[in-house]
Design a protein around this motif. Structure first.
Motif, PDB file in Angstrom:
ATOM      1  N   LEU A   1       0.817  -1.209   0.000  1.00 52.33           N
ATOM      2  CA  LEU A   1       0.000   0.000   0.000  1.00 52.33           C
ATOM      3  C   LEU A   1       0.850   1.259   0.000  1.00 52.33           C
TER       4      LEU A   1
ATOM      5  N   ARG B   1       4.142   1.284  -0.688  1.00 54.63           N
ATOM      6  CA  ARG B   1       5.311   1.074  -1.530  1.00 54.63           C
ATOM      7  C   ARG B   1       6.592   1.395  -0.765  1.00 54.63           C
TER       8      ARG B   1
ATOM      9  N   GLY C   1      -0.011  10.107  -1.383  1.00 57.65           N
ATOM     10  CA  GLY C   1       0.864   9.407  -2.319  1.00 57.65           C
ATOM     11  C   GLY C   1       2.262   9.985  -2.287  1.00 57.65           C
TER      12      GLY C   1
ATOM     13  N   THR D   1      -4.885  -5.801  -6.972  1.00 54.49           N
ATOM     14  CA  THR D   1      -4.904  -4.347  -6.832  1.00 54.49           C
ATOM     15  C   THR D   1      -3.577  -3.822  -6.317  1.00 54.49           C
ATOM     16  N   LEU D   2      -2.956  -4.545  -5.391  1.00 49.95           N
ATOM     17  CA  LEU D   2      -1.636  -4.136  -4.906  1.00 49.95           C
ATOM     18  C   LEU D   2      -0.596  -4.197  -6.027  1.00 49.95           C
TER      19      LEU D   2
ATOM     20  N   LEU E   1      -0.994  -0.965  -7.815  1.00 46.47           N
ATOM     21  CA  LEU E   1      -0.440   0.148  -7.046  1.00 46.47           C
ATOM     22  C   LEU E   1       1.066   0.228  -7.191  1.00 46.47           C
ATOM     23  N   ASN E   2       1.725  -0.917  -7.304  1.00 46.06           N
ATOM     24  CA  ASN E   2       3.175  -0.921  -7.422  1.00 46.06           C
ATOM     25  C   ASN E   2       3.664  -0.473  -8.785  1.00 46.06           C
TER      26      ASN E   2
ATOM     27  N   GLU F   1       1.179   5.422  -8.893  1.00 47.36           N
ATOM     28  CA  GLU F   1      -0.176   5.921  -8.699  1.00 47.36           C
ATOM     29  C   GLU F   1      -0.815   6.387 -10.003  1.00 47.36           C
TER      30      GLU F   1
ATOM     31  N   ALA G   1      -1.787   3.314 -11.980  1.00 45.56           N
ATOM     32  CA  ALA G   1      -2.912   2.643 -11.337  1.00 45.56           C
ATOM     33  C   ALA G   1      -4.205   3.414 -11.567  1.00 45.56           C
ATOM     34  N   ARG G   2      -4.127   4.716 -11.457  1.00 48.83           N
ATOM     35  CA  ARG G   2      -5.328   5.534 -11.672  1.00 48.83           C
ATOM     36  C   ARG G   2      -5.800   5.427 -13.119  1.00 48.83           C
TER      37      ARG G   2
ATOM     38  N   LEU H   1      -7.913   5.093  -5.885  1.00 51.40           N
ATOM     39  CA  LEU H   1      -6.854   5.035  -4.880  1.00 51.40           C
ATOM     40  C   LEU H   1      -7.381   5.245  -3.468  1.00 51.40           C
TER      41      LEU H   1
ATOM     42  N   ARG I   1      -6.991   2.452  -0.538  1.00 53.72           N
ATOM     43  CA  ARG I   1      -6.272   2.725   0.703  1.00 53.72           C
ATOM     44  C   ARG I   1      -7.154   2.470   1.914  1.00 53.72           C
TER      45      ARG I   1
END
Length: 335
Positions: free
Chosen positions: A87, A89, A147, A219-220, A223-224, A227, A230-231, A237, A241
Protein backbone atom coordinates in the motif's frame (compact mmCIF):
# COMPACT_ATOMS: atom_id res chain seq x y z
CA UNK A 1 16.75 -24.16 1.42
CA UNK A 2 16.13 -20.81 -0.27
CA UNK A 3 17.65 -21.88 -3.59
CA UNK A 4 15.65 -25.12 -3.47
CA UNK A 5 12.38 -23.23 -2.94
CA UNK A 6 13.20 -20.71 -5.68
CA UNK A 7 13.48 -23.53 -8.21
CA UNK A 8 10.00 -24.80 -7.38
CA UNK A 9 6.84 -23.48 -9.06
CA UNK A 10 4.50 -21.43 -6.88
CA UNK A 11 2.28 -24.40 -6.00
CA UNK A 12 5.34 -26.45 -5.08
CA UNK A 13 6.56 -23.65 -2.82
CA UNK A 14 3.21 -23.54 -1.03
CA UNK A 15 3.19 -27.32 -0.56
CA UNK A 16 6.79 -27.43 0.70
CA UNK A 17 6.26 -24.58 3.16
CA UNK A 18 2.94 -26.03 4.33
CA UNK A 19 4.66 -29.35 4.99
CA UNK A 20 7.34 -27.54 7.01
CA UNK A 21 4.60 -25.76 8.97
CA UNK A 22 2.90 -29.08 9.72
CA UNK A 23 6.18 -30.57 10.95
CA UNK A 24 6.79 -27.67 13.32
CA UNK A 25 3.17 -27.77 14.50
CA UNK A 26 3.49 -31.49 15.23
CA UNK A 27 6.76 -30.94 17.12
CA UNK A 28 5.15 -28.16 19.11
CA UNK A 29 2.49 -30.55 20.39
CA UNK A 30 4.86 -32.77 22.35
CA UNK A 31 8.36 -31.24 22.67
CA UNK A 32 9.62 -29.53 25.84
CA UNK A 33 6.84 -30.78 28.08
CA UNK A 34 7.25 -31.26 31.84
CA UNK A 35 5.32 -34.50 31.48
CA UNK A 36 7.09 -36.60 28.79
CA UNK A 37 4.99 -36.91 25.62
CA UNK A 38 5.98 -38.81 22.48
CA UNK A 39 5.26 -37.94 18.88
CA UNK A 40 3.08 -41.04 18.61
CA UNK A 41 0.97 -39.87 21.53
CA UNK A 42 0.57 -36.49 19.85
CA UNK A 43 -0.79 -38.12 16.68
CA UNK A 44 -3.07 -40.46 18.60
CA UNK A 45 -4.45 -37.55 20.61
CA UNK A 46 -5.55 -35.93 17.35
CA UNK A 47 -6.91 -39.07 15.69
CA UNK A 48 -8.37 -41.01 18.64
CA UNK A 49 -8.43 -38.81 21.75
CA UNK A 50 -8.80 -40.45 25.15
CA UNK A 51 -10.09 -38.02 27.82
CA UNK A 52 -8.66 -40.24 30.57
CA UNK A 53 -5.13 -40.04 29.15
CA UNK A 54 -3.21 -37.16 30.75
CA UNK A 55 -0.91 -36.78 27.73
CA UNK A 56 -3.93 -36.47 25.44
CA UNK A 57 -5.50 -33.91 27.77
CA UNK A 58 -2.33 -31.80 27.73
CA UNK A 59 -2.16 -31.91 23.95
CA UNK A 60 -5.82 -31.16 23.31
CA UNK A 61 -6.43 -28.62 26.09
CA UNK A 62 -3.08 -26.82 26.17
CA UNK A 63 -0.83 -27.51 23.20
CA UNK A 64 -3.33 -27.66 20.31
CA UNK A 65 -4.94 -24.24 20.93
CA UNK A 66 -1.46 -22.84 21.46
CA UNK A 67 -0.27 -24.10 18.08
CA UNK A 68 -3.41 -22.92 16.29
CA UNK A 69 -3.20 -19.46 17.81
CA UNK A 70 0.55 -19.14 17.13
CA UNK A 71 0.10 -20.09 13.47
CA UNK A 72 -2.92 -17.84 12.97
CA UNK A 73 -1.24 -14.88 14.67
CA UNK A 74 1.86 -15.31 12.52
CA UNK A 75 -0.19 -15.47 9.32
CA UNK A 76 -2.20 -12.37 10.25
CA UNK A 77 0.81 -10.24 11.18
CA UNK A 78 2.82 -11.31 8.13
CA UNK A 79 -0.02 -10.63 5.69
CA UNK A 80 -0.74 -7.28 7.37
CA UNK A 81 2.90 -6.32 6.86
CA UNK A 82 2.80 -7.35 3.20
CA UNK A 83 -0.32 -5.25 2.62
CA UNK A 84 1.26 -2.25 4.33
CA UNK A 85 4.39 -2.55 2.20
CA UNK A 86 2.32 -2.84 -0.98
CA UNK A 87 0.00 0.00 0.00
CA UNK A 88 2.74 2.47 0.93
CA UNK A 89 5.31 1.07 -1.53
CA UNK A 90 7.72 1.21 1.39
CA UNK A 91 9.87 -1.87 2.13
CA UNK A 92 10.25 -0.75 5.76
CA UNK A 93 6.52 -0.68 6.44
CA UNK A 94 5.14 -3.11 9.02
CA UNK A 95 2.70 -2.95 11.95
CA UNK A 96 5.57 -2.66 14.45
CA UNK A 97 7.49 0.04 12.56
CA UNK A 98 4.52 2.25 11.61
CA UNK A 99 2.94 2.41 15.02
CA UNK A 100 0.02 0.00 14.68
CA UNK A 101 1.41 -2.37 17.31
CA UNK A 102 2.09 0.49 19.71
CA UNK A 103 -1.40 1.92 19.17
CA UNK A 104 -2.99 -1.46 19.77
CA UNK A 105 -0.95 -1.81 22.97
CA UNK A 106 -2.13 1.62 24.10
CA UNK A 107 -5.72 0.61 23.44
CA UNK A 108 -5.27 -2.57 25.46
CA UNK A 109 -3.62 -0.66 28.32
CA UNK A 110 -6.43 1.90 28.33
CA UNK A 111 -9.21 -0.67 28.76
CA UNK A 112 -7.16 -2.51 31.38
CA UNK A 113 -6.35 0.54 33.53
CA UNK A 114 -7.86 3.97 32.90
CA UNK A 115 -11.18 3.02 31.29
CA UNK A 116 -12.06 -0.62 31.97
CA UNK A 117 -15.67 0.07 31.00
CA UNK A 118 -14.52 0.37 27.39
CA UNK A 119 -13.55 -3.31 27.49
CA UNK A 120 -17.20 -4.30 27.31
CA UNK A 121 -16.75 -4.58 23.54
CA UNK A 122 -13.74 -6.89 23.88
CA UNK A 123 -9.99 -6.53 23.82
CA UNK A 124 -9.89 -7.08 20.05
CA UNK A 125 -12.00 -3.97 19.51
CA UNK A 126 -9.77 -1.96 21.85
CA UNK A 127 -6.69 -3.09 19.94
CA UNK A 128 -8.28 -2.28 16.58
CA UNK A 129 -9.37 1.21 17.70
CA UNK A 130 -5.94 1.99 19.15
CA UNK A 131 -4.21 0.74 16.02
CA UNK A 132 -6.61 2.67 13.78
CA UNK A 133 -5.90 5.97 15.49
CA UNK A 134 -2.13 5.57 15.32
CA UNK A 135 -2.19 4.22 11.75
CA UNK A 136 -4.25 7.23 10.63
CA UNK A 137 -1.88 9.65 12.37
CA UNK A 138 1.17 8.02 10.80
CA UNK A 139 -0.39 8.07 7.33
CA UNK A 140 -1.33 11.75 7.73
CA UNK A 141 2.02 12.85 9.18
CA UNK A 142 3.88 10.76 6.63
CA UNK A 143 1.77 12.22 3.77
CA UNK A 144 1.03 8.67 2.59
CA UNK A 145 -2.63 9.46 1.90
CA UNK A 146 -1.47 11.96 -0.75
CA UNK A 147 0.86 9.41 -2.32
CA UNK A 148 4.38 10.16 -3.39
CA UNK A 149 7.66 8.58 -2.39
CA UNK A 150 8.36 10.15 1.01
CA UNK A 151 9.30 6.80 2.50
CA UNK A 152 11.67 8.30 5.06
CA UNK A 153 8.98 10.66 6.35
CA UNK A 154 6.54 7.78 6.78
CA UNK A 155 9.03 5.74 8.82
CA UNK A 156 9.96 8.77 10.97
CA UNK A 157 6.28 9.42 11.64
CA UNK A 158 5.84 5.78 12.63
CA UNK A 159 8.81 5.87 15.00
CA UNK A 160 7.59 9.11 16.61
CA UNK A 161 4.03 7.90 17.12
CA UNK A 162 5.27 4.53 18.41
CA UNK A 163 7.46 6.31 20.98
CA UNK A 164 4.54 8.46 22.11
CA UNK A 165 2.22 5.46 22.47
CA UNK A 166 4.89 3.49 24.32
CA UNK A 167 5.40 6.38 26.76
CA UNK A 168 1.66 6.67 27.43
CA UNK A 169 1.37 2.90 27.88
CA UNK A 170 4.22 2.84 30.40
CA UNK A 171 2.69 5.78 32.26
CA UNK A 172 -0.62 3.91 32.59
CA UNK A 173 1.19 0.81 33.81
CA UNK A 174 3.06 2.80 36.46
CA UNK A 175 -0.03 4.68 37.65
CA UNK A 176 -2.28 1.62 37.70
CA UNK A 177 0.19 -1.09 38.61
CA UNK A 178 -2.33 -3.46 40.19
CA UNK A 179 -4.56 -3.55 37.13
CA UNK A 180 -1.67 -3.64 34.65
CA UNK A 181 -0.27 -7.10 35.39
CA UNK A 182 -2.02 -8.55 32.34
CA UNK A 183 -0.78 -5.67 30.19
CA UNK A 184 2.86 -6.42 31.08
CA UNK A 185 2.42 -10.03 30.01
CA UNK A 186 0.66 -8.91 26.84
CA UNK A 187 3.47 -6.48 25.93
CA UNK A 188 6.00 -9.32 26.04
CA UNK A 189 4.23 -11.10 23.17
CA UNK A 190 3.59 -14.73 23.97
CA UNK A 191 1.17 -17.59 23.31
CA UNK A 192 2.11 -19.44 26.50
CA UNK A 193 -1.31 -18.85 28.06
CA UNK A 194 -3.31 -19.41 24.87
CA UNK A 195 -6.46 -21.45 25.40
CA UNK A 196 -9.57 -22.35 23.44
CA UNK A 197 -11.42 -19.29 24.74
CA UNK A 198 -8.72 -17.15 23.05
CA UNK A 199 -9.15 -19.10 19.82
CA UNK A 200 -12.91 -18.51 19.56
CA UNK A 201 -12.79 -14.72 18.89
CA UNK A 202 -9.58 -15.00 16.85
CA UNK A 203 -10.45 -17.39 14.05
CA UNK A 204 -13.51 -15.56 12.57
CA UNK A 205 -11.62 -12.26 12.32
CA UNK A 206 -8.53 -14.00 10.94
CA UNK A 207 -10.55 -15.97 8.40
CA UNK A 208 -12.31 -12.85 7.15
CA UNK A 209 -9.17 -10.70 7.14
CA UNK A 210 -6.96 -13.26 5.37
CA UNK A 211 -9.62 -14.18 2.80
CA UNK A 212 -10.21 -10.53 1.94
CA UNK A 213 -6.47 -9.84 1.88
CA UNK A 214 -5.87 -12.49 -0.77
CA UNK A 215 -8.47 -10.77 -2.95
CA UNK A 216 -6.63 -7.43 -2.94
CA UNK A 217 -3.44 -8.95 -4.35
CA UNK A 218 -4.12 -7.90 -7.97
CA UNK A 219 -4.90 -4.35 -6.83
CA UNK A 220 -1.64 -4.14 -4.91
CA UNK A 221 0.15 -5.19 -8.10
CA UNK A 222 -1.43 -2.22 -9.87
CA UNK A 223 -0.44 0.15 -7.05
CA UNK A 224 3.18 -0.92 -7.42
CA UNK A 225 3.13 0.28 -11.03
CA UNK A 226 2.80 3.81 -9.66
CA UNK A 227 -0.18 5.92 -8.70
CA UNK A 228 -0.60 7.52 -12.12
CA UNK A 229 -0.54 4.16 -13.88
CA UNK A 230 -2.91 2.64 -11.34
CA UNK A 231 -5.33 5.53 -11.67
CA UNK A 232 -5.25 5.28 -15.47
CA UNK A 233 -6.14 1.58 -15.14
CA UNK A 234 -9.26 2.45 -13.15
CA UNK A 235 -8.01 1.96 -9.59
CA UNK A 236 -9.80 4.21 -7.09
CA UNK A 237 -6.85 5.04 -4.88
CA UNK A 238 -8.82 6.47 -1.96
CA UNK A 239 -11.12 3.46 -1.77
CA UNK A 240 -8.21 1.00 -2.07
CA UNK A 241 -6.27 2.72 0.70
CA UNK A 242 -9.32 2.64 2.95
CA UNK A 243 -10.05 -1.06 2.31
CA UNK A 244 -6.42 -2.08 2.79
CA UNK A 245 -6.16 -0.03 5.98
CA UNK A 246 -9.27 -1.68 7.42
CA UNK A 247 -7.89 -5.13 6.57
CA UNK A 248 -4.58 -4.32 8.24
CA UNK A 249 -6.38 -3.17 11.38
CA UNK A 250 -8.56 -6.29 11.52
CA UNK A 251 -5.59 -8.61 11.07
CA UNK A 252 -3.34 -6.79 13.53
CA UNK A 253 -6.08 -6.24 16.11
CA UNK A 254 -7.10 -9.89 16.05
CA UNK A 255 -3.50 -11.13 16.29
CA UNK A 256 -2.32 -8.79 19.02
CA UNK A 257 -5.39 -9.28 21.19
CA UNK A 258 -4.68 -13.03 21.18
CA UNK A 259 -0.89 -13.12 21.54
CA UNK A 260 0.29 -9.68 22.56
CA UNK A 261 2.74 -7.33 20.93
CA UNK A 262 4.75 -9.66 18.70
CA UNK A 263 6.86 -7.44 16.46
CA UNK A 264 8.87 -7.77 13.24
CA UNK A 265 6.86 -10.63 11.71
CA UNK A 266 5.24 -8.20 9.29
CA UNK A 267 8.63 -6.73 8.36
CA UNK A 268 10.70 -9.87 7.99
CA UNK A 269 8.42 -12.38 6.29
CA UNK A 270 7.21 -10.37 3.23
CA UNK A 271 10.81 -9.77 2.16
CA UNK A 272 11.53 -13.49 2.24
CA UNK A 273 8.37 -14.16 0.22
CA UNK A 274 9.40 -11.60 -2.41
CA UNK A 275 12.84 -13.18 -2.64
CA UNK A 276 11.18 -16.52 -3.40
CA UNK A 277 8.41 -15.55 -5.78
CA UNK A 278 9.05 -12.04 -7.11
CA UNK A 279 6.81 -8.97 -6.95
CA UNK A 280 3.43 -10.56 -7.68
CA UNK A 281 1.20 -10.00 -4.64
CA UNK A 282 -1.15 -12.75 -5.77
CA UNK A 283 1.70 -15.11 -4.84
CA UNK A 284 3.34 -13.04 -2.10
CA UNK A 285 0.29 -12.94 0.17
CA UNK A 286 -0.35 -16.73 0.38
CA UNK A 287 3.36 -17.48 0.83
CA UNK A 288 3.60 -14.75 3.46
CA UNK A 289 0.71 -16.28 5.41
CA UNK A 290 2.31 -19.73 5.45
CA UNK A 291 5.78 -18.44 6.36
CA UNK A 292 4.44 -16.11 9.04
CA UNK A 293 2.61 -19.01 10.67
CA UNK A 294 5.75 -21.16 10.46
CA UNK A 295 7.94 -18.46 12.00
CA UNK A 296 5.74 -17.89 15.06
CA UNK A 297 5.20 -21.62 15.66
CA UNK A 298 8.97 -22.18 15.46
CA UNK A 299 9.62 -19.21 17.76
CA UNK A 300 7.18 -20.66 20.26
CA UNK A 301 9.07 -23.98 20.26
CA UNK A 302 12.40 -22.18 20.76
CA UNK A 303 10.91 -20.04 23.54
CA UNK A 304 10.21 -23.19 25.53
CA UNK A 305 13.60 -24.75 24.87
CA UNK A 306 15.93 -21.91 25.91
CA UNK A 307 15.49 -22.03 29.70
CA UNK A 308 13.27 -25.10 30.08
CA UNK A 309 11.09 -25.55 32.14
CA UNK A 310 10.70 -21.75 32.20
CA UNK A 311 9.54 -19.98 29.06
CA UNK A 312 10.89 -17.01 27.14
CA UNK A 313 8.24 -14.93 25.32
CA UNK A 314 8.04 -15.82 21.64
CA UNK A 315 8.02 -12.09 20.86
CA UNK A 316 11.53 -11.79 22.30
CA UNK A 317 12.79 -14.64 20.11
CA UNK A 318 11.40 -13.01 16.97
CA UNK A 319 12.77 -9.60 18.01
CA UNK A 320 16.27 -11.10 18.22
CA UNK A 321 15.91 -11.93 14.53
CA UNK A 322 13.83 -8.96 13.40
CA UNK A 323 15.79 -6.10 14.99
CA UNK A 324 19.09 -6.85 13.16
CA UNK A 325 17.10 -7.41 9.96
CA UNK A 326 15.45 -3.98 10.34
CA UNK A 327 18.86 -2.34 10.84
CA UNK A 328 20.13 -4.11 7.73
CA UNK A 329 17.11 -2.89 5.73
CA UNK A 330 17.57 0.72 6.89
CA UNK A 331 21.25 0.66 5.98
CA UNK A 332 20.64 -0.91 2.59
CA UNK A 333 18.00 1.70 1.72
CA UNK A 334 20.02 4.68 2.91
CA UNK A 335 23.41 3.66 1.51
Amino acid sequence: MKSFLQKLPFLGQCIALSFLLCVFAWLSLFTWSIIPISGTQALSALTSPNPNNIAHRIILDLRLPRVLIAGTVGACLAVAGAIMQGLTRNPLASPSVLGVNAGAALGMATVSTVAPWLGVFGTSVAAIIGGAITWSLVMILGTAWRGGNEHGRLVLAGVAISALCAALTKAMIMLYEDQAVGVMTWLAGSVADARWNDWQPLWPMALFGLSAAFLVGPTLNLLNLGEDSARSLGVKLGLVRMICSVLVLILVGAALSAAGAIAFVGLLVPHIARALTGQDYRKILPLTAIMGATLVVLADIVSRAIIFPMETPAGAIIALIGAPFFIYMVRSKTS
